[in-house]
Scaffold this motif. Sequence first.
Motif, PDB file in Angstrom:
ATOM      1  N   GLY A 115      15.275   6.776   1.340  1.00 19.76           N
ATOM      2  CA  GLY A 115      16.493   5.985   1.390  1.00 19.76           C
ATOM      3  C   GLY A 115      16.460   4.910   2.462  1.00 19.76           C
ATOM      4  N   ASN A 116      15.797   5.219   3.575  1.00 19.59           N
ATOM      5  CA  ASN A 116      15.714   4.264   4.688  1.00 19.59           C
ATOM      6  C   ASN A 116      14.319   3.657   4.823  1.00 19.59           C
ATOM      7  OD1 ASN A 116      18.422   4.624   5.703  1.00 19.59           O
ATOM      8  ND2 ASN A 116      17.779   6.654   6.374  1.00 19.59           N
ATOM      9  N   GLN A 117      13.440   3.979   3.869  1.00 21.47           N
ATOM     10  CA  GLN A 117      12.065   3.492   3.896  1.00 21.47           C
ATOM     11  C   GLN A 117      11.407   3.792   5.251  1.00 21.47           C
ATOM     12  OE1 GLN A 117      11.678  -0.541   2.472  1.00 21.47           O
ATOM     13  NE2 GLN A 117      12.737  -0.093   0.557  1.00 21.47           N
ATOM     14  N   LYS A 118      11.527   5.051   5.673  1.00 12.21           N
ATOM     15  CA  LYS A 118      10.949   5.508   6.927  1.00 12.21           C
ATOM     16  C   LYS A 118       9.985   6.664   6.664  1.00 12.21           C
ATOM     17  CE  LYS A 118      13.511   3.042   9.887  1.00 12.21           C
ATOM     18  NZ  LYS A 118      12.949   2.101  10.895  1.00 12.21           N
ATOM     19  N   LYS A 119       9.046   6.818   7.566  1.00  9.24           N
ATOM     20  CA  LYS A 119       8.169   7.975   7.535  1.00  9.24           C
ATOM     21  C   LYS A 119       8.126   8.565   8.936  1.00  9.24           C
ATOM     22  CE  LYS A 119       3.675   9.588   5.851  1.00  9.24           C
ATOM     23  NZ  LYS A 119       4.130  10.186   4.592  1.00  9.24           N
ATOM     24  N   TYR A 120       8.156   9.890   9.001  1.00 12.77           N
ATOM     25  CA  TYR A 120       8.127  10.594  10.276  1.00 12.77           C
ATOM     26  C   TYR A 120       6.898  11.493  10.332  1.00 12.77           C
ATOM     27  CZ  TYR A 120      12.975   9.061  10.288  1.00 12.77           C
ATOM     28  OH  TYR A 120      14.112   8.290  10.234  1.00 12.77           O
ATOM     29  N   THR A 175      15.633  22.442  13.979  1.00 14.04           N
ATOM     30  CA  THR A 175      16.280  21.133  13.953  1.00 14.04           C
ATOM     31  C   THR A 175      16.387  20.549  15.358  1.00 14.04           C
ATOM     32  OG1 THR A 175      17.566  21.767  12.000  1.00 14.04           O
ATOM     33  CG2 THR A 175      18.384  19.908  13.294  1.00 14.04           C
ATOM     34  N   LYS A 176      16.684  21.392  16.338  1.00 13.55           N
ATOM     35  CA  LYS A 176      16.809  20.945  17.720  1.00 13.55           C
ATOM     36  C   LYS A 176      15.472  20.463  18.266  1.00 13.55           C
ATOM     37  CE  LYS A 176      18.555  22.439  22.229  1.00 13.55           C
ATOM     38  NZ  LYS A 176      19.177  23.553  22.995  1.00 13.55           N
ATOM     39  N   GLN A 177      14.412  21.195  17.955  1.00 11.94           N
ATOM     40  CA  GLN A 177      13.085  20.803  18.433  1.00 11.94           C
ATOM     41  C   GLN A 177      12.652  19.466  17.828  1.00 11.94           C
ATOM     42  OE1 GLN A 177      11.159  24.481  17.225  1.00 11.94           O
ATOM     43  NE2 GLN A 177      10.755  25.029  19.363  1.00 11.94           N
ATOM     44  N   LEU A 178      12.933  19.288  16.546  1.00 10.34           N
ATOM     45  CA  LEU A 178      12.594  18.018  15.902  1.00 10.34           C
ATOM     46  C   LEU A 178      13.415  16.867  16.481  1.00 10.34           C
ATOM     47  CD1 LEU A 178      12.158  18.884  12.113  1.00 10.34           C
ATOM     48  CD2 LEU A 178      10.426  17.973  13.651  1.00 10.34           C
ATOM     49  N   SER A 179      14.680  17.117  16.742  1.00  5.51           N
ATOM     50  CA  SER A 179      15.546  16.078  17.287  1.00  5.51           C
ATOM     51  C   SER A 179      15.037  15.596  18.645  1.00  5.51           C
ATOM     52  CB  SER A 179      16.976  16.591  17.414  1.00  5.51           C
ATOM     53  OG  SER A 179      17.516  16.890  16.134  1.00  5.51           O
ATOM     54  N   LYS A 180      14.475  16.510  19.431  1.00  8.88           N
ATOM     55  CA  LYS A 180      13.943  16.133  20.737  1.00  8.88           C
ATOM     56  C   LYS A 180      12.724  15.226  20.603  1.00  8.88           C
ATOM     57  CE  LYS A 180      15.536  20.038  23.538  1.00  8.88           C
ATOM     58  NZ  LYS A 180      15.119  21.199  24.374  1.00  8.88           N
ATOM     59  N   LEU A 181      11.979  15.394  19.507  1.00  9.50           N
ATOM     60  CA  LEU A 181      10.793  14.557  19.285  1.00  9.50           C
ATOM     61  C   LEU A 181      11.169  13.171  18.778  1.00  9.50           C
ATOM     62  CD1 LEU A 181       8.372  17.145  17.614  1.00  9.50           C
ATOM     63  CD2 LEU A 181       8.397  16.374  19.999  1.00  9.50           C
ATOM     64  N   VAL A 192      -0.755   4.229  17.148  1.00  7.41           N
ATOM     65  CA  VAL A 192       0.654   4.108  16.758  1.00  7.41           C
ATOM     66  C   VAL A 192       1.630   4.851  17.655  1.00  7.41           C
ATOM     67  CG1 VAL A 192      -0.019   3.843  14.342  1.00  7.41           C
ATOM     68  CG2 VAL A 192       0.604   6.110  15.192  1.00  7.41           C
ATOM     69  N   ARG A 193       1.168   5.684  18.570  1.00  9.82           N
ATOM     70  CA  ARG A 193       2.115   6.471  19.375  1.00  9.82           C
ATOM     71  C   ARG A 193       2.955   5.544  20.258  1.00  9.82           C
ATOM     72  NH1 ARG A 193       0.797   7.296  24.716  1.00  9.82           N
ATOM     73  NH2 ARG A 193      -1.270   6.556  25.344  1.00  9.82           N
ATOM     74  N   PRO A 194       4.205   5.925  20.494  1.00  9.72           N
ATOM     75  CA  PRO A 194       5.066   5.109  21.365  1.00  9.72           C
ATOM     76  C   PRO A 194       4.480   5.041  22.771  1.00  9.72           C
ATOM     77  CG  PRO A 194       6.339   6.715  20.115  1.00  9.72           C
ATOM     78  CD  PRO A 194       4.896   7.069  19.925  1.00  9.72           C
ATOM     79  N   LYS A 195       4.514   3.867  23.361  1.00  5.90           N
ATOM     80  CA  LYS A 195       4.001   3.687  24.719  1.00  5.90           C
ATOM     81  C   LYS A 195       5.128   3.196  25.619  1.00  5.90           C
ATOM     82  CE  LYS A 195      -0.597   2.568  22.941  1.00  5.90           C
ATOM     83  NZ  LYS A 195      -0.243   2.787  21.538  1.00  5.90           N
ATOM     84  N   LYS A 196       5.180   3.723  26.799  1.00  6.60           N
ATOM     85  CA  LYS A 196       6.257   3.359  27.724  1.00  6.60           C
ATOM     86  C   LYS A 196       5.940   2.029  28.418  1.00  6.60           C
ATOM     87  CE  LYS A 196       7.466   8.163  28.643  1.00  6.60           C
ATOM     88  NZ  LYS A 196       7.621   9.212  29.676  1.00  6.60           N
ATOM     89  N   LEU A 200       2.949  18.526  20.934  1.00  7.97           N
ATOM     90  CA  LEU A 200       3.341  17.838  19.713  1.00  7.97           C
ATOM     91  C   LEU A 200       4.162  16.601  20.060  1.00  7.97           C
ATOM     92  CD1 LEU A 200       4.416  20.824  17.419  1.00  7.97           C
ATOM     93  CD2 LEU A 200       2.302  19.507  17.288  1.00  7.97           C
ATOM     94  N   ILE A 201       3.885  15.504  19.393  1.00 10.80           N
ATOM     95  CA  ILE A 201       4.665  14.287  19.598  1.00 10.80           C
ATOM     96  C   ILE A 201       5.214  13.816  18.250  1.00 10.80           C
ATOM     97  CG2 ILE A 201       3.304  13.604  21.607  1.00 10.80           C
ATOM     98  CD1 ILE A 201       2.002  11.441  19.841  1.00 10.80           C
ATOM     99  N   GLY A 202       6.305  13.079  18.312  1.00 11.84           N
ATOM    100  CA  GLY A 202       6.908  12.525  17.109  1.00 11.84           C
ATOM    101  C   GLY A 202       6.627  11.036  16.986  1.00 11.84           C
ATOM    102  N   ILE A 203       6.275  10.608  15.797  1.00 11.91           N
ATOM    103  CA  ILE A 203       5.995   9.195  15.531  1.00 11.91           C
ATOM    104  C   ILE A 203       6.809   8.771  14.319  1.00 11.91           C
ATOM    105  CG2 ILE A 203       4.218   7.513  14.881  1.00 11.91           C
ATOM    106  CD1 ILE A 203       2.182   9.455  16.183  1.00 11.91           C
TER     107      ILE A 203
END
Length: 215
Positions: free
Chosen positions: A126-131, A91-97, A211-215, A140-143
């Motif tokens: 419920g929130n119409q989101k996809k991770y 859970t902690k690793q996912l939260s960091k992503l 789609v990856r987040p860009k700074k 590994l990156i989170g999108i």
Amino acid sequence: MKPTITAYEYSYISQQLDALVSAYLSVNDKHMRRVVRDTTLERIKPLLPLDEPLVQEFLTRLQPDRLTRKAAAEIVPLLEPLVIPFPELTTKQLSKLFRKVKKLKQPEWATLNLHQLTYLGWNDGGNQKKYLVAPYQDRLIGIQGDLAPQVVKGVCSICHTIGNVSLFVSTTKRSGLGSYTRNGNYICRDSEQCNRQLTDPQGLADFITVVRPKK
């Protein structure tokens, strides 16, 4: 035993066996069936560690002149211990992503076959989101993105297969002025099915680049 087969190679092997069985059902000539089988072996052997006993058993059971769909379904899992599994994240690793997500819905790890995952994807209806969690530049990156509730028949941007897809919209760029770019892509609503259909990682790589987040 060291896993050496990727999840997408495993999917490719599985699809090759499906095609072989279909050919057996439509071709009566014994010589032609042998040609089709030899062609299949030429395609999948380079992906296999041939010195492994499990691989030898797999190839031996692949030899019958009339491989049935049931038999094919039984021999493909023989290779599963040789597949590099997707890491099970805490859970902690996912939260960091997903640092900006306050209440992150966790994937249902107990239902996932990690040997069949090139990437991890799950829905928050419920929130119409996809991770998505995917490999990018040796990490590994989170999108995250909005997932439209509508399901249509179309081509997935990740696995390039026709199926049940939904529009995935992600925010990819922000500036100090508050402007941002949103990109929409149709992808499989069911990420597990998408992974089973994914035989070439390039589609996933191209999708991540967009789609990856860009700074």
